[in-house]
Design an enzyme around this catalytic site. Structure first.
Site, PDB file in Angstrom:
ATOM      1  NE  ARG A  11      36.517  40.208  35.838  1.00 53.10           N
ATOM      2  CZ  ARG A  11      35.403  39.588  35.491  1.00 53.10           C
ATOM      3  NH1 ARG A  11      34.292  40.279  35.294  1.00 53.10           N
ATOM      4  NH2 ARG A  11      35.399  38.279  35.317  1.00 53.10           N
ATOM      5  CG  HIS A  12      41.471  39.480  34.330  1.00 54.72           C
ATOM      6  ND1 HIS A  12      40.683  38.792  33.434  1.00 54.72           N
ATOM      7  CD2 HIS A  12      41.152  38.998  35.550  1.00 54.72           C
ATOM      8  CE1 HIS A  12      39.933  37.923  34.081  1.00 54.72           C
ATOM      9  NE2 HIS A  12      40.189  38.032  35.382  1.00 54.72           N
ATOM     10  N   GLY A  13      41.212  41.621  31.263  1.00 59.30           N
ATOM     11  CA  GLY A  13      40.347  41.378  30.111  1.00 59.30           C
ATOM     12  C   GLY A  13      39.746  39.977  30.123  1.00 59.30           C
ATOM     13  CD1 TRP A  17      39.195  28.068  30.747  1.00 59.85           C
ATOM     14  CD2 TRP A  17      39.848  28.114  32.885  1.00 59.85           C
ATOM     15  NE1 TRP A  17      39.972  26.967  30.962  1.00 59.85           N
ATOM     16  CE2 TRP A  17      40.394  26.969  32.275  1.00 59.85           C
ATOM     17  CE3 TRP A  17      40.143  28.361  34.221  1.00 59.85           C
ATOM     18  CZ2 TRP A  17      41.189  26.059  32.955  1.00 59.85           C
ATOM     19  CZ3 TRP A  17      40.942  27.460  34.904  1.00 59.85           C
ATOM     20  CH2 TRP A  17      41.459  26.322  34.283  1.00 59.85           C
ATOM     21  CG  ASN A  18      36.564  35.626  32.289  1.00 57.73           C
ATOM     22  OD1 ASN A  18      37.345  36.540  32.039  1.00 57.73           O
ATOM     23  ND2 ASN A  18      36.443  35.140  33.517  1.00 57.73           N
ATOM     24  N   GLY A  25      40.020  31.370  39.740  1.00 63.05           N
ATOM     25  CA  GLY A  25      40.810  31.424  40.966  1.00 63.05           C
ATOM     26  C   GLY A  25      42.268  31.693  40.652  1.00 63.05           C
ATOM     27  NE  ARG A  61      42.162  35.418  35.851  1.00 69.16           N
ATOM     28  CZ  ARG A  61      42.569  34.484  36.698  1.00 69.16           C
ATOM     29  NH1 ARG A  61      43.536  33.635  36.351  1.00 69.16           N
ATOM     30  NH2 ARG A  61      42.015  34.376  37.897  1.00 69.16           N
ATOM     31  CD  GLU A  85      38.994  36.499  41.699  1.00 67.15           C
ATOM     32  OE1 GLU A  85      39.020  37.038  42.819  1.00 67.15           O
ATOM     33  OE2 GLU A  85      38.228  36.847  40.788  1.00 67.15           O
ATOM     34  CE  LYS A  96      29.276  31.782  36.625  1.00 67.63           C
ATOM     35  NZ  LYS A  96      28.452  32.927  36.218  1.00 67.63           N
TER      36      LYS A  96
END
Length: 195
Positions: A11-13, A17-18, A25, A61, A85, A96
């Site tokens: 999974r990307h770093g 936005w994380n 998306g 990303r 994604e 969220k």
């Protein structure tokens, strides 16, 4: 070369936005400093394996994570749209909380009953799983006996792992979330091992 085909699904770093709990998306957000460090840690964790080829999502990303993992190594890289994604349409870039307020029912499905998620303008989990698994199956078929590095995304990886573990999409929440910069090994392709 080994008779076993291994796929290292990374999974990307971490991205900006994380950190902000925004759904990405198909939209892009840059890696954070921590995300860059996670990619470097993945490089160190994978250093004992000879990587023969890499496949990567076209999203920035994932590309940036792959570049940090392979560093200066001479490895062929294939960019694959099927490793993107999940497309979240109108939710992309929203937090969220914003998605919960915009459509509480679909929000519930997205997090809890993934087989029922069907947001207008977005991809379903079934569609996502079909495209990612078709790509992985093609890689297993083409790259026999090799170690293949793949950099992809949270839900894309989780949906693929569910397929190989025979976990139905309505039970996706029972599987652990892949962490940023960490990898899962898929071998041959019927067993997977979390590292």
């Amino acid at each position: 070369m080994s008779a076993v085909t291994n796929i290292f699904l990374v999974r990307h770093g971490q991205t900006e936005w994380n950190k902000e709990h925004r759904l990405q998306g198909h939209k892009n957000s840059p890696l954070t400093k921590e995300g860059q460090e996670q990619a470097i840690k993945a490089r160190q964790a994978l250093k004992d394996y000879e990587i023969h080829k890499a496949y990567v999502s076209p999203l920035q990303r994932a590309q940036d994570t792959l570049a940090l993992i392979i560093d200066q190594q001479d490895i062929d890289v294939v960019i694959s749209n099927n490793l993107k994604e999940i497309n979240l349409g109108p939710w992309e870039g929203k937090t969220k909380t914003e998605t919960l307020l915009s459509d509480p029912q679909q929000y519930h499905y997205f997090w809890q009953e993934q087989d029922k998620f069907n947001l207008a303008g977005a991809e379903t989990y079934q569609q996502l799983q079909e495209r990612v698994v078709s790509e992985l199956q093609a890689i297993f078929s083409k790259e026999k006996g090799k170690n293949i590095l793949i950099v992809s995304h949270w839900i894309a990886i989780k949906a693929a792992v569910a397929y190989y573990k025979s976990t139905p999409l309505n039970d996706l929440s029972s599987l652990p979330d892949p962490k940023n910069g960490e990898y899962i090994i898929l071998s041959d392709p019927n067993n997977s091992e979390q590292i």
